[in-house]
Enzyme design. Sequence first.
Site, PDB file in Angstrom:
ATOM      1  CG  HIS A   1      -1.930  -0.972   1.123  1.00  0.00           C
ATOM      2  ND1 HIS A   1      -3.056  -1.231   0.173  1.00  0.00           N
ATOM      3  CD2 HIS A   1      -2.196  -2.135   2.072  1.00  0.00           C
ATOM      4  CE1 HIS A   1      -3.770  -2.213   0.417  1.00  0.00           C
ATOM      5  NE2 HIS A   1      -3.422  -2.659   1.512  1.00  0.00           N
TER       6      HIS A   1
ATOM      7  CB  CYS B   1      -2.278   3.789  -3.575  1.00  0.00           C
ATOM      8  SG  CYS B   1      -3.753   2.908  -4.193  1.00  0.00           S
TER       9      CYS B   1
END
Length: 452
Positions: free
Chosen positions: A277, A320
């Site tokens: 992430h 991301c």
Amino acid sequence: MATPMAGSRPALQRKEQMTTDRGRSTLGMCGMHPDHQEALKKNRVVLAKQLLLSELLEHLLEKDIITLEMREHIQAKVGSFSQNVELLNLLPKRGPQAFDVFCVALRETKQAHLEDLLLSTLSGLQHVLPPLSCDYDLSLSFPVYESCPPHKQLRLCTDTAEHPLDNGDGPPCLQVKPCTPEFYQTHYQLAYRLLSRPRGLALVLSNMHFTGEKDLEFRSGGDVDHSTLVTLFKLLGYEVHVLLDQTAQEMQEKLQNFAQLPAHRVTDSCIVALLSHGVEGGVYGVDGKVLQLQEVFRLFDNANCPSLQNKPKMFFIQACRGDETDRGVDQQDGRSHGRSPGCQERDAGGRELLKVRLPTRSDMICGFACLKGTAAMRNTKRGSWYIEALTQVFSQRACDMHVADMLVKVNGLIKEREGYAPGTEFHRCKEMSEYCSTLCRHLYLFPGHPPT
């Protein structure tokens, strides 16, 4: 489902299980690689005569290469020669990291001439790759992790997994097309030297299970990403290291350890892939804390990693860079549409400078899964859009295309892909990858050249 990347449309689209990247089983200690054992053997007499053990043993103890009992056993021998012989008898049995840690310890205890002797011997050996069944962590305090199925070395069939997806049933067994001798002869002069065996060291760091305070979900499909990357990098000729589920602090420490490995001196390039992430400018550790990407790049720059000066360094970031899902827009008309190493600089007076100066950061290229501020898409069965496209392009075109052009081709595949998940925020969503580069020459990977 997403729009097919190869141009053919499946007869039936099925809902794509998608999410974003917002944000060990122990096999025992593997033995030392045979070439590392051979390098120690060829220099055994010199090492037995010249090693200075007092501080060296403390370094090996700190890195868990030897135990307290082993240190006491070595020190119980009478005379420095006998003590050195005992250490040399132990080292080959202390796992795949023992050689690299030993070399670092030699350097840090002002015995770099012995390290240079070992690395020079190692570079003359034909095969430097470790056993393919043993991808190892960067610290012996972590378990060895076997990431590829044992039934076919250097081949990973992903079509055995479940694929309720948009683009058929996934890619076939991964294979890399070899570079021809003719292509090499017509392109090598403008390219980085890339002939070492292995081509370089590659690190695949994959975080999937998050335990910190932040609400970071399990990265389902992440295992597909890191397995396919490990296989791809092996097929391209790299020695692959794997790290799983690291905190931000562990990531920083292990990346630093990796950047300082002595083997970088005798190889021609380096790859780092980070799968986690993320937020703009950083990736999450499993503890929910962020490691800044600028810190990662700093560890491999010309100041902090001299072994990789003037050598190409590739980074691939699957994470991301914000929370915004790219909704895409409708197209209006509906139609698809350097300087050679070793050159000397001169100062203003025409005098030759004794040393060539380098910028602090150069010879790097970094591929990002998505643009700043946006989310990176990941299929929960087939893995992330970006890694799938990257693997497809590199396996097919590394034989005749340099890395920057391959990343342009990856951008093209990502641009065409579209989410198919009716009733969710991801239906008809888009993603756009990008890359930045400080490369100074063409970077061809020349897979399979010269032929073995």
